[in-house]
Design a protein around this motif. Structure first.
Motif, PDB file in Angstrom:
ATOM      1  N   LYS A  21      32.469 -17.964   5.837  1.00  6.88           N
ATOM      2  CA  LYS A  21      32.315 -18.178   7.267  1.00  6.88           C
ATOM      3  C   LYS A  21      32.769 -19.594   7.586  1.00  6.88           C
ATOM      4  O   LYS A  21      32.529 -20.515   6.817  1.00  6.88           O
ATOM      5  CB  LYS A  21      30.845 -17.992   7.653  1.00  6.88           C
ATOM      6  N   ALA A  22      33.444 -19.759   8.716  1.00  4.51           N
ATOM      7  CA  ALA A  22      33.904 -21.086   9.126  1.00  4.51           C
ATOM      8  C   ALA A  22      32.725 -21.887   9.660  1.00  4.51           C
ATOM      9  O   ALA A  22      31.936 -21.384  10.456  1.00  4.51           O
ATOM     10  CB  ALA A  22      34.983 -20.964  10.189  1.00  4.51           C
ATOM     11  N   LYS A  23      32.614 -23.128   9.218  1.00  3.68           N
ATOM     12  CA  LYS A  23      31.564 -24.015   9.705  1.00  3.68           C
ATOM     13  C   LYS A  23      32.160 -24.813  10.861  1.00  3.68           C
ATOM     14  O   LYS A  23      33.201 -25.453  10.716  1.00  3.68           O
ATOM     15  CB  LYS A  23      31.093 -24.950   8.591  1.00  3.68           C
ATOM     16  N   MET A  24      31.501 -24.769  12.017  1.00  4.47           N
ATOM     17  CA  MET A  24      32.044 -25.364  13.227  1.00  4.47           C
ATOM     18  C   MET A  24      31.136 -26.478  13.749  1.00  4.47           C
ATOM     19  O   MET A  24      29.921 -26.412  13.609  1.00  4.47           O
ATOM     20  CB  MET A  24      32.184 -24.297  14.324  1.00  4.47           C
ATOM     21  N   TRP A  27      33.998 -27.043  18.966  1.00  2.00           N
ATOM     22  CA  TRP A  27      35.168 -26.181  18.862  1.00  2.00           C
ATOM     23  C   TRP A  27      36.044 -26.566  17.678  1.00  2.00           C
ATOM     24  O   TRP A  27      37.162 -26.075  17.543  1.00  2.00           O
ATOM     25  CB  TRP A  27      35.991 -26.250  20.145  1.00  2.00           C
ATOM     26  N   THR A  28      35.551 -27.420  16.788  1.00  2.00           N
ATOM     27  CA  THR A  28      36.332 -27.897  15.666  1.00  2.00           C
ATOM     28  C   THR A  28      35.808 -27.312  14.362  1.00  2.00           C
ATOM     29  O   THR A  28      34.614 -27.362  14.094  1.00  2.00           O
ATOM     30  CB  THR A  28      36.271 -29.440  15.593  1.00  2.00           C
ATOM     31  N   LYS A  29      36.725 -26.779  13.544  1.00  2.00           N
ATOM     32  CA  LYS A  29      36.345 -26.260  12.230  1.00  2.00           C
ATOM     33  C   LYS A  29      36.241 -27.435  11.269  1.00  2.00           C
ATOM     34  O   LYS A  29      37.183 -28.200  11.105  1.00  2.00           O
ATOM     35  CB  LYS A  29      37.393 -25.269  11.731  1.00  2.00           C
ATOM     36  N   THR A  32      34.341 -24.533   5.338  1.00  2.00           N
ATOM     37  CA  THR A  32      34.027 -23.137   5.073  1.00  2.00           C
ATOM     38  C   THR A  32      32.781 -23.075   4.203  1.00  2.00           C
ATOM     39  O   THR A  32      32.649 -23.847   3.252  1.00  2.00           O
ATOM     40  CB  THR A  32      35.200 -22.463   4.346  1.00  2.00           C
TER      41      THR A  32
END
Length: 122
Positions: A21-24, A27-29, A32
């Motif tokens: 899952k992407a860690k945000m 609105w910025t990644k 992971t």
């Protein structure tokens, strides 16, 4: 731990699959993380080295299944030749109308993806 691995989740105690899952941050990644597919609890970060090793292992088992050795097969040449795109929609005689698609040579209705011997490139 890698994505797709089957584990017993330490948080919910169920047998589950590891999901990435992407860690945000807003609105910025920022990275992971690996999470449990059932409860969504974070399990850690993915190891790049173990992911590469798993990929090599999968390729090796696929090659063994197909009877291929370690050598790679030659790649196919997909460059277009002179007959590429000889569809009616690319022809100089193609007449596009809102209700029908016509051939400019004889005025009959055509299929834009069809071919004929009187093709002339636009």
């Amino acid at each position: 731990m890698i994505q797709g691995e089957t584990i017993t989740c330490p948080h919910c105690g169920e047998k589950s699959v590891v999901k990435s899952k992407a860690k945000m941050e807003g609105w910025t990644k920022v990275g992971t993380v690996l999470v449990c597919a059932l409860c969504g609890a974070e399990l850690g970060t993915p190891d790049e080295k173990s992911a590469e090793d798993a990929g090599r292992k999968k390729l090796g088992s696929l090659a063994a299944l197909l009877g291929e050795g370690a050598e790679a097969a030659p790649k196919a040449d997909l460059t277009p030749d002179e007959n590429y795109g000889r569809f009616c929609r690319n022809c100089v005689h193609f007449i596009e109308h809102p209700f029908r698609v016509l051939c400019g040579l004889d005025g009959h209705e055509i299929d834009p993806m069809g071919e004929c011997g009187k093709f002339g490139r636009k």
